[in-house]
Scaffold this motif. Structure first.
Motif, PDB file in Angstrom:
ATOM      1  N   GLY A  30       0.800  -1.218   0.000  1.00  0.00           N
ATOM      2  CA  GLY A  30       0.000   0.000   0.000  1.00  0.00           C
ATOM      3  C   GLY A  30       0.830   1.263   0.000  1.00  0.00           C
ATOM      4  N   VAL A  31       1.886   1.274   0.801  1.00  0.00           N
ATOM      5  CA  VAL A  31       2.764   2.442   0.844  1.00  0.00           C
ATOM      6  C   VAL A  31       3.444   2.631  -0.519  1.00  0.00           C
ATOM      7  N   GLY A  32       3.865   1.523  -1.128  1.00  0.00           N
ATOM      8  CA  GLY A  32       4.476   1.606  -2.452  1.00  0.00           C
ATOM      9  C   GLY A  32       3.519   2.152  -3.477  1.00  0.00           C
ATOM     10  N   ALA A  34       0.825   4.037  -2.946  1.00  0.00           N
ATOM     11  CA  ALA A  34       0.386   5.403  -2.669  1.00  0.00           C
ATOM     12  C   ALA A  34       1.507   6.432  -2.691  1.00  0.00           C
ATOM     13  N   PHE A  35       2.705   6.049  -2.263  1.00  0.00           N
ATOM     14  CA  PHE A  35       3.756   7.049  -2.053  1.00  0.00           C
ATOM     15  C   PHE A  35       5.063   6.774  -2.787  1.00  0.00           C
ATOM     16  N   GLY A  36       5.186   5.609  -3.421  1.00  0.00           N
ATOM     17  CA  GLY A  36       6.365   5.360  -4.235  1.00  0.00           C
ATOM     18  C   GLY A  36       7.505   4.648  -3.527  1.00  0.00           C
ATOM     19  N   ARG A  37       8.618   4.521  -4.262  1.00  0.00           N
ATOM     20  CA  ARG A  37       9.743   3.699  -3.822  1.00  0.00           C
ATOM     21  C   ARG A  37      10.445   4.242  -2.583  1.00  0.00           C
ATOM     22  N   LEU A 161       9.686  -7.358  -2.699  1.00  0.00           N
ATOM     23  CA  LEU A 161       8.834  -7.804  -3.802  1.00  0.00           C
ATOM     24  C   LEU A 161       7.412  -7.272  -3.641  1.00  0.00           C
ATOM     25  N   TRP A 162       6.898  -7.285  -2.417  1.00  0.00           N
ATOM     26  CA  TRP A 162       5.565  -6.724  -2.182  1.00  0.00           C
ATOM     27  C   TRP A 162       5.556  -5.215  -2.426  1.00  0.00           C
ATOM     28  N   LEU A 163       6.643  -4.552  -2.069  1.00  0.00           N
ATOM     29  CA  LEU A 163       6.753  -3.115  -2.339  1.00  0.00           C
ATOM     30  C   LEU A 163       6.723  -2.859  -3.845  1.00  0.00           C
ATOM     31  N   ILE A 167       3.884  -0.805  -6.235  1.00  0.00           N
ATOM     32  CA  ILE A 167       4.236   0.251  -7.189  1.00  0.00           C
ATOM     33  C   ILE A 167       3.774  -0.134  -8.597  1.00  0.00           C
ATOM     34  N   TYR A 168       3.982  -1.396  -8.968  1.00  0.00           N
ATOM     35  CA  TYR A 168       3.648  -1.862 -10.318  1.00  0.00           C
ATOM     36  C   TYR A 168       2.143  -1.894 -10.553  1.00  0.00           C
TER      37      TYR A 168
END
Length: 202
Positions: A30-32, A34-37, A161-163, A167-168
């Protein structure tokens, strides 16, 4: 003497315990999304440190002492269950946009540490891993160091990988109905964690 087959069994157990959806990986995605790497890496770093602290609490017996006190155990269980249920509710009601977890402000390092401190899956996984799988029965300290090493060698890539997945998926622009179904699946997964945590402590 190092039990190599036990090391392999331990590594396999780590993989399957960590790959299943839990608060850590769901919020990481979710953080990836909504807010990126950059924000995601800060958050994962906090989760990693938080998980290490939970592991230390389990190894030293601190967690066992805390959970042995009915009042403290019940308070932590209620706080944890309410927080995870809140996350599940936010995900389920996010509508037709994948959110994994909606956040009003960007979660950071300390958000990750805090989540692991009340994450029932973190305690369950660490207790299972550190109380079982006798790698070096006559050298507890060395065994603990080896287990921490193996745990992090698998834990970190899985969360990265979840991050990356978060993002993907955000960039894929999936159909609204598919995004809605993903949200429901993630929310149900979190609620399963809550139910199992409550059941295990009853």
């Amino acid at each position: 003497m190092l039990e190599h087959h036990t090391v392999l069994t331990f590594a396999v157990a780590v993989f399957f315990l960590l790959i299943t959806p839990g608060p850590g990986v769901l919020t990481t995605a979710g953080v990836g999304a909504a807010f990126g790497r950059k924000a995601g890496l800060q958050y994962v770093s906090g989760l990693c440190i938080g998980n290490a602290l939970v592991g230390l609490a389990v190894v030293t017996g601190l967690a066992a002492i805390i959970f042995a006190l009915p009042l403290v155990r019940n308070v932590l269980l209620v706080v944890s269950a309410l927080y995870l249920s809140y996350l599940a509710f936010r995900i389920a009601t996010a509508g037709s946009k994948i959110s994994f977890i909606e956040a009003d402000s960007r979660p950071g390092f300390f958000s990750g540490v805090t989540l692991q401190a009340i994450n029932p899956k973190a305690y369950a996984v660490n207790t299972t891993l550190f109380s079982g799988f006798a790698i070096l029965p006559d050298a507890l300290l060395t065994e603990t160091v080896i287990k921490f090493g193996i745990l992090n060698a698998i834990w970190i890539p899985i969360h990265l990988l979840w991050l990356a997945a978060g993002i993907y998926v955000e960039r894929m622009e999936l159909a609204p109905r598919i995004q809605f179904r993903v949200n429901l699946l993630m929310a149900c997964s979190l609620m399963v964690v809550v139910i199992l945590a409550i059941y295990s402590l009853l």
